[in-house]
Motif scaffolding. Structure first.
Motif, PDB file in Angstrom:
ATOM      1  N   ARG A 157      -6.522  10.801   4.182  1.00 50.24           N
ATOM      2  CA  ARG A 157      -7.274   9.778   3.574  1.00 50.24           C
ATOM      3  C   ARG A 157      -7.593  10.304   1.962  1.00 50.24           C
ATOM      4  NH1 ARG A 157      -8.069   4.689   4.130  1.00 50.24           N
ATOM      5  NH2 ARG A 157     -10.249   4.748   3.552  1.00 50.24           N
ATOM      6  N   LYS A 191      -0.439   4.463   0.143  1.00 56.57           N
ATOM      7  CA  LYS A 191      -1.352   5.426   0.640  1.00 56.57           C
ATOM      8  C   LYS A 191      -0.861   6.292   1.962  1.00 56.57           C
ATOM      9  CE  LYS A 191      -5.105   6.205  -2.081  1.00 56.57           C
ATOM     10  NZ  LYS A 191      -4.213   6.080  -3.246  1.00 56.57           N
ATOM     11  N   PHE A 192      -0.257   5.557   2.856  1.00 57.87           N
ATOM     12  CA  PHE A 192       0.381   6.256   4.120  1.00 57.87           C
ATOM     13  C   PHE A 192      -0.774   6.890   5.111  1.00 57.87           C
ATOM     14  CE2 PHE A 192       4.102   5.153   1.837  1.00 57.87           C
ATOM     15  CZ  PHE A 192       4.937   4.677   2.515  1.00 57.87           C
ATOM     16  N   CYS A 193      -1.820   6.389   5.068  1.00 58.81           N
ATOM     17  CA  CYS A 193      -2.937   7.208   5.949  1.00 58.81           C
ATOM     18  C   CYS A 193      -2.043   7.200   7.423  1.00 58.81           C
ATOM     19  CB  CYS A 193      -4.130   6.123   6.293  1.00 58.81           C
ATOM     20  SG  CYS A 193      -4.902   5.870   4.645  1.00 58.81           S
ATOM     21  N   CYS A 237       0.678  -1.141  -0.077  1.00 56.08           N
ATOM     22  CA  CYS A 237      -0.087  -0.140  -0.026  1.00 56.08           C
ATOM     23  C   CYS A 237       0.982   1.242   0.038  1.00 56.08           C
ATOM     24  CB  CYS A 237      -0.920  -0.047   1.092  1.00 56.08           C
ATOM     25  SG  CYS A 237      -1.996   1.284   1.181  1.00 56.08           S
ATOM     26  N   TYR A 272      -2.442   6.576  10.412  1.00 57.44           N
ATOM     27  CA  TYR A 272      -2.523   6.038  11.542  1.00 57.44           C
ATOM     28  C   TYR A 272      -2.012   4.689  11.318  1.00 57.44           C
ATOM     29  CZ  TYR A 272      -6.620   4.933   8.635  1.00 57.44           C
ATOM     30  OH  TYR A 272      -7.262   4.842   7.599  1.00 57.44           O
ATOM     31  N   CYS A 273      -1.799   4.430  10.114  1.00 50.74           N
ATOM     32  CA  CYS A 273      -1.757   2.907   9.442  1.00 50.74           C
ATOM     33  C   CYS A 273      -0.307   2.417   9.635  1.00 50.74           C
ATOM     34  CB  CYS A 273      -2.451   2.774   8.334  1.00 50.74           C
ATOM     35  SG  CYS A 273      -2.635   0.881   7.840  1.00 50.74           S
ATOM     36  N   HIS A 331     -10.398   1.751  -1.512  1.00 50.55           N
ATOM     37  CA  HIS A 331      -9.939   2.949  -1.147  1.00 50.55           C
ATOM     38  C   HIS A 331     -10.640   3.946  -1.997  1.00 50.55           C
ATOM     39  CE1 HIS A 331      -8.069   6.661   0.152  1.00 50.55           C
ATOM     40  NE2 HIS A 331      -7.483   6.011   1.017  1.00 50.55           N
ATOM     41  N   VAL A 387       0.549  -0.600   7.913  1.00 46.65           N
ATOM     42  CA  VAL A 387       0.458  -1.485   6.726  1.00 46.65           C
ATOM     43  C   VAL A 387       1.441  -0.943   5.562  1.00 46.65           C
ATOM     44  CG1 VAL A 387      -1.006  -2.288   4.747  1.00 46.65           C
ATOM     45  CG2 VAL A 387      -1.989  -2.379   7.047  1.00 46.65           C
ATOM     46  N   PRO A 388       1.650   0.141   5.032  1.00 43.01           N
ATOM     47  CA  PRO A 388       2.481   0.663   4.121  1.00 43.01           C
ATOM     48  C   PRO A 388       3.982   0.323   4.490  1.00 43.01           C
ATOM     49  CG  PRO A 388       0.934   2.316   4.382  1.00 43.01           C
ATOM     50  CD  PRO A 388       0.652   1.443   5.671  1.00 43.01           C
ATOM     51  N   GLN A 417      -4.431  -4.608  -0.238  1.00 44.83           N
ATOM     52  CA  GLN A 417      -4.662  -3.523   0.848  1.00 44.83           C
ATOM     53  C   GLN A 417      -5.632  -2.370   0.134  1.00 44.83           C
ATOM     54  OE1 GLN A 417      -3.911  -4.469   3.471  1.00 44.83           O
ATOM     55  NE2 GLN A 417      -2.472  -6.168   3.117  1.00 44.83           N
TER      56      GLN A 417
HETATM   57 FE1  SF4 Z   1      -3.410   1.371   3.202  1.00 42.93          FE
HETATM   58 FE2  SF4 Z   1      -5.693   1.056   4.085  1.00 42.93          FE
HETATM   59 FE3  SF4 Z   1      -3.631   1.549   5.553  1.00 42.93          FE
HETATM   60 FE4  SF4 Z   1      -4.817   3.438   4.396  1.00 42.93          FE
HETATM   61  S1  SF4 Z   1      -5.618   2.071   5.966  1.00 42.93           S
HETATM   62  S2  SF4 Z   1      -2.373   3.141   4.676  1.00 42.93           S
HETATM   63  S3  SF4 Z   1      -5.425   2.753   2.579  1.00 42.93           S
HETATM   64  S4  SF4 Z   1      -3.835  -0.213   4.176  1.00 42.93           S
END
Ligand code: SF4
Ligand code: 5AD
Length: 512
Positions: free
Chosen positions: A341, A223-225, A221, A227-228, A302, A230-231, A265
């Motif tokens: 977002r 996107k680098f929201c 991912c 709080y996240c 997304h 995952v990236p 993701q």
């Molecule tokens: Fe990526 Fe979803 Fe995390 Fe945003 S919330 S960074 S879109 S995985």
């Protein structure tokens, strides 16, 4: 003994391992160590697509008379990675077991998305320690998203000496080499890549069921929201080639699978990284809908990248189900901005309007975070009002959990935990109310159910899901497990439906 000799001693089999010195820089023990900072750097290198996975003949007998057990935490992506690891274990000759006491290898495939997910894993590692006393051949491994975090790896090394190996999300294809090293070494084997590797197409898979299958369409991912995590744990966005995905779905259809969930993701970014091709999720879905398989879903969307062409294709329906999971996270434009977002309340509502216009009977579900740093009562109420305005049929709701290394974790936060918990409860009441309303509409209707098996609560009752992902319980002969059936709904509960079995569905709609 100098430091160099001390470290060498740790590598030699048979030598008693030395306890690590407190506050030591563990990086010298590692083959490769995780770094969230490195994981954030997005390289321009092209992704290599490979199909050269092969078990080295040195490892051909590794699993003889040995059993493996994998416990999976978190999302479908992790579930699917577990299926790949199970495939590799079986190629190594291991047998699967559901009983940890019987296992010769225990793997925890972990999730890093919230702190409580991580705490459960640490608790479980404590429970596994006594098993090592009874079985000296036992290897315990930690893999998945938590392994990608430096702090987690350091904690394991300091506190959990029962762990023999730690590896991450980018190198599960190296499982044979990692196991081999763990058998030879007295030290914890660490093999975590901060940077994503190639896409390897021919990894083996042992799928969990014979009815529903997961198919990865992209990894990572970008996107680098704020709080996240995952990236950082899953690397940059990398799409599989359409022809490989289509081939996999065709094979699954031929094997009798009834439902495919396409995984990524951020599936709406599918194809953006494939050079010289104008090909996105819309184009992919338009090809997949021609395959003779009853249902195709995708997750997770997304809102930012959800384009008009995809909506147009989804409106053709057929095997493309009328359910879209569209995480909104907050109903406040100010919060959405701080979350990075890249859409706001109005643009989200506009997207919902467009989707509803094209697919009037669509079921929309969402994810919401409450108690993001400094969220005000008014901003939270905007989330409640957006929920009502859209009329989501279901939601996964969470209290914000700070993740080390993300921008939000550095933000000051003036919202007490008690307030966050109370907001979650208020939100969940609205979620229940709207879920119940959506369920009520089905009373008296005949729905198509893909039968998964016995209900969790009562073995005499079967359970399955509708195209809109509603859980249905009903009594029917066990032969219908794995099939599509028609069920007349007699009673709507808040989160499930009860009905009467009518018949097995003989045909399904396919668009050619
Ligand atoms: Fe990526 Fe979803 Fe995390 Fe945003 S919330 S960074 S879109 S995985
Ligand atoms: N705290 C709470 N919830 C989170 N999610 C992602 N990161 C966090 C976090 N730090 C939620 C989002 C996402 C879902 C998979 O998990 O709602 O959509």
């Amino acid at each position: 003994m100098n430091e160099e000799q001390r470290l060498q001693g740790q590598q030699i089999k048979g030598l008693k391992p030395l306890k690590p010195v407190k506050e030591k820089d563990y990086s010298q023990f590692f083959q490769s160590t995780p770094s969230l900072k490195d994981a954030k750097k997005r390289g321009k290198e092209d992704i290599q697509y490979r199909d050269d996975f092969k078990i080295d003949e040195r490892f051909a007998n590794m699993g003889a008379s040995r059993k493996f057990y994998i416990r999976t935490y978190g999302c479908q992506m992790n579930e699917h990675d577990t299926e790949v690891m199970a495939g590799i274990f079986e190629q190594l000759g291991y047998e699967a077991t559901d009983d940890v006491k019987e296992a010769n290898v225990i793997l925890l495939n972990t999730c890093a998305i919230r702190e409580n997910a991580e705490n459960r894993v640490f608790g479980e590692l404590g429970h596994f320690k006594p098993l090592k006393l009874h079985n000296p051949d036992l290897l315990i491994g930690v893999c998945g998203c938590m392994s990608q975090e430096e702090a987690v790896v350091n904690k394991i090394l300091k506190t959990y000496d029962q762990v023999d190996m730690v590896f991450g999300t980018h190198n599960i294809h190296r499982l044979p080499e990692i196991l081999n090293e763990a058998y030879l070494s007295k030290e914890t084997v660490i093999d975590v890549w901060s940077k994503e590797g190639d896409i390897i197409e021919n990894l083996p898979k042992v799928r969990k069921g014979q009815t529903k299958a997961w198919v990865n369409i992209m990894y990572g991912c970008d996107k680098f929201c704020t709080y996240c995590i995952v990236p950082y744990t899953r690397g940059k966005e990398r799409s599989r080639l359409p022809e490989d995905i289509i081939q996999e779905v065709r094979e699954l259809a031929a094997q009798g699978y009834k439902e495919i969930t396409l995984l990524g993701q951020n599936v709406n970014a599918y194809g953006k990284d494939i050079e010289n091709r104008q090909y996105g999720l819309g184009e992919l879905m338009d090809e997949l809908r021609k395959i003779d398989i009853p249902r195709i879903r995708f997750t997770t969307s997304h809102p930012r990248d959800f384009d008009d062409y995809l909506i147009e294709v989804l409106a053709k329906k057929g095997n493309l189900v009328e359910h879209i999971h569209l995480p909104v996270q907050s109903g406040s434009s100010q919060m959405l901005k701080i979350m990075a977002r890249k859409y706001n309340r109005e643009t989200y509502l506009e997207l919902v309007r467009k989707i509803r216009q094209a697919i009037p009977d669509v079921a929309l579900t969402t994810d919401i975070i409450v108690g993001f740093p400094n969220e005000t009562e008014e901003q939270f109420e905007e989330t409640l009002s957006l929920y009502r305005e859209v009329g989501f049929e279901m939601a996964f709701t969470y209290v914000y959990s700070p993740r080390e290394g993300t921008p939000a974790a550095k933000m000051m936060d003036n919202v007490p935990l008690e307030v966050k918990k109370e907001r979650l409860q208020r939100l969940n009441e609205v979620v229940g109310e709207y879920c119940g309303k959506a369920m009520k509409q089905f009373e008296g209707q005949v729905v198509e159910v893909l039968v998964e098996g016995e209900s969790k609560r009562n073995a005499n009752v079967l359970a399955g899901y509708t195209r809109k992902n509603k859980l249905v319980n009903f009594v029917a002969p066990r032969e219908v497990i794995g099939q599509l059936v028609h069920v007349r709904i007699t009673e709507a509960k808040t989160y499930s439906l009860t009905g009467e079995f009518i018949e097995v569905v003989t045909g399904h709609e396919v668009n050619n």
